[in-house]
Design a protein around this motif. Structure first.
Motif, PDB file in Angstrom:
ATOM      1  N   LYS A 112      -0.629  69.496  98.884  1.00  0.00           N
ATOM      2  CA  LYS A 112      -1.637  69.428  99.936  1.00  0.00           C
ATOM      3  C   LYS A 112      -1.366  68.280 100.904  1.00  0.00           C
ATOM      4  O   LYS A 112      -1.522  68.431 102.114  1.00  0.00           O
ATOM      5  CB  LYS A 112      -3.036  69.264  99.316  1.00  0.00           C
ATOM      6  N   SER A 113      -0.968  67.132 100.363  1.00  0.00           N
ATOM      7  CA  SER A 113      -0.696  65.940 101.187  1.00  0.00           C
ATOM      8  C   SER A 113       0.605  65.315 100.706  1.00  0.00           C
ATOM      9  O   SER A 113       0.597  64.352  99.926  1.00  0.00           O
ATOM     10  CB  SER A 113      -1.847  64.937 101.076  1.00  0.00           C
ATOM     11  N   PRO A 114       1.755  65.862 101.143  1.00  0.00           N
ATOM     12  CA  PRO A 114       3.058  65.412 100.629  1.00  0.00           C
ATOM     13  C   PRO A 114       3.284  63.910 100.730  1.00  0.00           C
ATOM     14  O   PRO A 114       3.935  63.315  99.866  1.00  0.00           O
ATOM     15  CB  PRO A 114       4.051  66.199 101.480  1.00  0.00           C
ATOM     16  N   ARG A 115       2.766  63.289 101.767  1.00  0.00           N
ATOM     17  CA  ARG A 115       2.994  61.852 101.941  1.00  0.00           C
ATOM     18  C   ARG A 115       2.325  61.027 100.859  1.00  0.00           C
ATOM     19  O   ARG A 115       2.758  59.917 100.552  1.00  0.00           O
ATOM     20  CB  ARG A 115       2.496  61.411 103.318  1.00  0.00           C
ATOM     21  N   LYS A 116       1.246  61.537 100.291  1.00  0.00           N
ATOM     22  CA  LYS A 116       0.559  60.809  99.216  1.00  0.00           C
ATOM     23  C   LYS A 116       1.382  60.804  97.933  1.00  0.00           C
ATOM     24  O   LYS A 116       1.268  59.889  97.118  1.00  0.00           O
ATOM     25  CB  LYS A 116      -0.808  61.442  98.950  1.00  0.00           C
ATOM     26  N   GLY A 117       2.192  61.846  97.745  1.00  0.00           N
ATOM     27  CA  GLY A 117       2.953  61.949  96.510  1.00  0.00           C
ATOM     28  C   GLY A 117       2.053  62.221  95.324  1.00  0.00           C
ATOM     29  O   GLY A 117       0.841  62.379  95.445  1.00  0.00           O
ATOM     30  N   GLY A 118       2.662  62.296  94.155  1.00  0.00           N
ATOM     31  CA  GLY A 118       1.887  62.498  92.944  1.00  0.00           C
ATOM     32  C   GLY A 118       2.363  63.687  92.145  1.00  0.00           C
ATOM     33  O   GLY A 118       3.536  64.075  92.197  1.00  0.00           O
ATOM     34  N   VAL A 119       1.446  64.278  91.399  1.00  0.00           N
ATOM     35  CA  VAL A 119       1.728  65.410  90.523  1.00  0.00           C
ATOM     36  C   VAL A 119       0.707  66.499  90.817  1.00  0.00           C
ATOM     37  O   VAL A 119      -0.459  66.210  91.101  1.00  0.00           O
ATOM     38  CB  VAL A 119       1.640  64.992  89.044  1.00  0.00           C
ATOM     39  N   SER A 120       1.130  67.756  90.756  1.00  0.00           N
ATOM     40  CA  SER A 120       0.242  68.892  90.967  1.00  0.00           C
ATOM     41  C   SER A 120       0.325  69.845  89.782  1.00  0.00           C
ATOM     42  O   SER A 120       1.250  69.761  88.968  1.00  0.00           O
ATOM     43  CB  SER A 120       0.601  69.632  92.257  1.00  0.00           C
ATOM     44  N   PHE A 121      -0.645  70.759  89.693  1.00  0.00           N
ATOM     45  CA  PHE A 121      -0.604  71.762  88.637  1.00  0.00           C
ATOM     46  C   PHE A 121      -0.706  73.153  89.246  1.00  0.00           C
ATOM     47  O   PHE A 121      -1.315  73.364  90.289  1.00  0.00           O
ATOM     48  CB  PHE A 121      -1.716  71.553  87.612  1.00  0.00           C
ATOM     49  N   SER A 122      -0.084  74.115  88.573  1.00  0.00           N
ATOM     50  CA  SER A 122      -0.080  75.512  89.011  1.00  0.00           C
ATOM     51  C   SER A 122      -0.463  76.393  87.829  1.00  0.00           C
ATOM     52  O   SER A 122      -0.117  76.098  86.692  1.00  0.00           O
ATOM     53  CB  SER A 122       1.313  75.885  89.539  1.00  0.00           C
ATOM     54  N   ARG A 123      -1.181  77.486  88.103  1.00  0.00           N
ATOM     55  CA  ARG A 123      -1.591  78.417  87.056  1.00  0.00           C
ATOM     56  C   ARG A 123      -0.673  79.639  87.033  1.00  0.00           C
ATOM     57  O   ARG A 123      -0.250  80.124  88.083  1.00  0.00           O
ATOM     58  CB  ARG A 123      -3.035  78.872  87.279  1.00  0.00           C
ATOM     59  N   LYS A 124      -0.390  80.146  85.847  1.00  0.00           N
ATOM     60  CA  LYS A 124       0.415  81.354  85.694  1.00  0.00           C
ATOM     61  C   LYS A 124      -0.416  82.563  86.110  1.00  0.00           C
ATOM     62  O   LYS A 124      -1.517  82.782  85.616  1.00  0.00           O
ATOM     63  CB  LYS A 124       0.866  81.489  84.237  1.00  0.00           C
ATOM     64  N   ILE A 125       0.125  83.347  87.037  1.00  0.00           N
ATOM     65  CA  ILE A 125      -0.521  84.574  87.492  1.00  0.00           C
ATOM     66  C   ILE A 125       0.499  85.694  87.359  1.00  0.00           C
ATOM     67  O   ILE A 125       1.393  85.852  88.192  1.00  0.00           O
ATOM     68  CB  ILE A 125      -1.001  84.460  88.946  1.00  0.00           C
ATOM     69  N   GLY A 126       0.375  86.487  86.292  1.00  0.00           N
ATOM     70  CA  GLY A 126       1.375  87.520  86.033  1.00  0.00           C
ATOM     71  C   GLY A 126       2.727  86.882  85.790  1.00  0.00           C
ATOM     72  O   GLY A 126       2.890  86.050  84.899  1.00  0.00           O
ATOM     73  N   GLU A 127       3.705  87.265  86.597  1.00  0.00           N
ATOM     74  CA  GLU A 127       5.041  86.690  86.488  1.00  0.00           C
ATOM     75  C   GLU A 127       5.240  85.531  87.451  1.00  0.00           C
ATOM     76  O   GLU A 127       6.318  84.934  87.497  1.00  0.00           O
ATOM     77  CB  GLU A 127       6.101  87.773  86.759  1.00  0.00           C
TER      78      GLU A 127
END
Length: 526
Positions: A112-127
């Motif tokens: 969302k805000s690449p300049r801030k940096g950090g870690v993100s999470f993603s959910r599995k949706i099908g494949e």
């Protein structure tokens, strides 16, 4: 004769060490590109890794790295394919780890805000995987272009390499504990036993949550960057055994991204021993001298050393009285015992300074020792229940006490009273002290995107019934407005003012009438 036997055994052990397999290239993954950050899914069927500067990446040949995937079929890894969807963008993309159920992936970067940096999470949706959302790590700051790390096998701990508050030199290794999918504790530095004035990179925590593998160019070795391992010695997370060089793994090049697989019998790593100096993914057997404990330890206590400096004028911590406390967490409706995660943070009453954090998980006994002269806040989290925060003062608690904590289940038809949400008299203006509880409702809605609720306002029966209904409607509308401003879709929220039509106590005295002046929400859809 004894001398001969001793010499024979020594020779045998020496030959056993020498004969241990050296890392071998995974032929099907060999490429002319820089391949790094390999992670195998919990079910062992897929290998994710980052491929840099490939023309098929989102940003083409200038792309710093996209996530690719290889399937394990008939005993071999198939040719890799780039992951489709929003998991890859034009920035550097890499997997940190995947939760045990295989449904949540933690990745490098703030999408969302690449300049801030950090870690993100993603959910599995099908494949495929959903668009990554940033996680909250308080006070996160990275002064380096590098961020690498791993997720513990139980999904509750991340170890990360970055340059942040308290770094000794360049990149140091830090750790953070999970409070919920998108909320983690602030970073803590692993300390001088691990970190040097040079670079400590690509940390990996074994399944016992005690054995740490990492790469460093600050400890000598065979090449520009070698793999080391160390054992955590206690619950502080800052006391570690002397790091040992994995001689049979390291080469004259750069060796990093060491990751145990196959229940720890084997490992993956990346090295750069090739003609163009780019990373290749290799497989190796785990060195014989490395012993991974079969069971995870029962409790995890964070270091008392905060990343951000704080003022602590109390010099008598070592002699302060402590009491033993057990936490009993139950379902607020049924009384059935629960196994949540507790984050307990202490504040000294005299100096008003934070000094420790304790994290307890499902495998713990929920017993600990707390300082007698302190105030503790307890964050309580368990899937399927509304997160809660409680405050206790230990000067009112006896030694060997059991503290009962209740959580409310998130089921269709459940009504939850927001006891701390208050309004200025006769208005719909929310008082300042109300927002912490409203934010808990927001967090619940954010973590459970299918839930829909009705916000309801209630009054006592004094005064005009019409005006009471109007006021209670305005108050429930105001709460809905606040949640929408925070990012919740208005279609998930209904608001209704009931006035004094639904009392929960008698209206004959002020002591009971005030119980009827309340705000609630009811889950109408899961």
């Amino acid at each position: 004769m004894k001398a001969f036997i001793f010499i024979f055994i020594s020779f045998f052990l020496a030959m056993k060490g020498v004969s241990q397999d050296k890392p071998i290239l995974i032929d099907s993954l060999e490429s002319i590109y820089d391949d790094i950050a390999p992670i195998i899914t919990p079910d062992g069927n897929n290998l994710y890794f980052t491929k840099k500067n490939h023309p098929d990446n989102k940003g083409g040949e200038r792309d710093l790295g996209d996530i690719w995937s290889s399937e394990f079929e008939n005993g071999v890894w198939k040719s890799a394919k780039r992951l489709k969807g929003p998991i890859n963008n034009t920035n550097f993309n890499a997997v940190i780890g995947i939760t045990p159920d295989g449904n949540i992936m933690y990745v490098v970067g703030n999408y969302k805000s690449p300049r801030k940096g950090g870690v993100s999470f993603s959910r599995k949706i099908g494949e495929n995987w959903s668009e990554p959302q940033p996680i909250d790590i308080p006070y996160f700051k990275n002064k380096s272009d590098h961020l690498s790390g791993s997720l513990s096998k139980d999904g509750k701990i991340m170890v990360l390499s970055l340059e942040s508050f308290g770094s000794r030199g360049n990149e140091d290794i830090y750790y953070t504990f999970r409070k919920s999918i998108d909320e983690w504790t602030e970073l803590r530095n692993l300390g001088v036993d691990i970190n040097t004035e040079a670079q400590e990179l690509t940390p990996f925590l074994a399944k016992d949550n005690k054995t740490l593998f990492f790469s460093s160019n600050g400890r000598g070795g065979m090449g520009s960057r070698d793999v080391f391992y160390s054992k955590r010695q206690d619950a502080t997370w800052t006391t570690w055994s002397e790091p040992k060089n994995l001689d049979n793994v390291n080469s004259e090049g750069a060796d990093w991204y060491f990751r145990l697989i196959d229940e720890g019998e084997n490992a993956l790593l990346v090295n750069t021993v090739n003609s163009i100096g780019l990373g290749n993914i290799l497989k190796t057997s785990t060195p014989l001298e490395v012993e991974i404990e079969p069971e995870i330890e029962k409790s995890m206590t964070a270091s008392s050393q905060s990343v951000l400096p704080f003022q602590n004028n109390n010099t008598n911590n070592k002699t302060r009285e402590k009491i033993k406390v057990k936490f009993n967490v139950v379902d607020g409706f049924t009384g059935n015992p629960l196994k949540p995660q507790l984050l307990i943070k202490g504040v000294n009453e005299m100096s008003k300074s934070s000094y420790s954090e304790i994290v307890m998980g499902t495998t713990s006994s929920y017993q600990t020792k707390l300082n007698k002269d302190s105030v503790y806040t307890i964050d309580i989290s368990v899937e399927g229940y509304l997160d809660d925060k409680q405050t206790i003062k230990t000067d009112t608690i006896e030694d060997n006490s059991t503290i009962r904590l209740e959580l409310l289940s998130l089921k269709e038809g459940t009504t939850i009273q927001l006891k701390s949400v208050l309004f200025k008299r006769g208005t719909s203006d929310i008082k300042d002290g109300s927002f912490e509880e409203l934010d808990r409702v927001y967090t619940m809605l954010k973590k459970n995107p299918s839930i829909e609720i009705e916000l309801s306002g209630h009054t006592d029966n004094t005064g005009s019934a019409k005006l009471n209904i109007e006021l209670s409607q305005k108050r429930s509308d105001r709460i809905k407005e606040y949640l929408v401003e925070k990012g919740i879709n208005s279609k998930r929220l209904q608001s209704k003012g009931y006035g004094g039509a639904r009392p929960i106590a008698s209206n004959k005295s002020e002591a009971t009438r005030k119980l009827n002046r309340r705000v609630e929400f009811t889950i109408i859809k899961i």
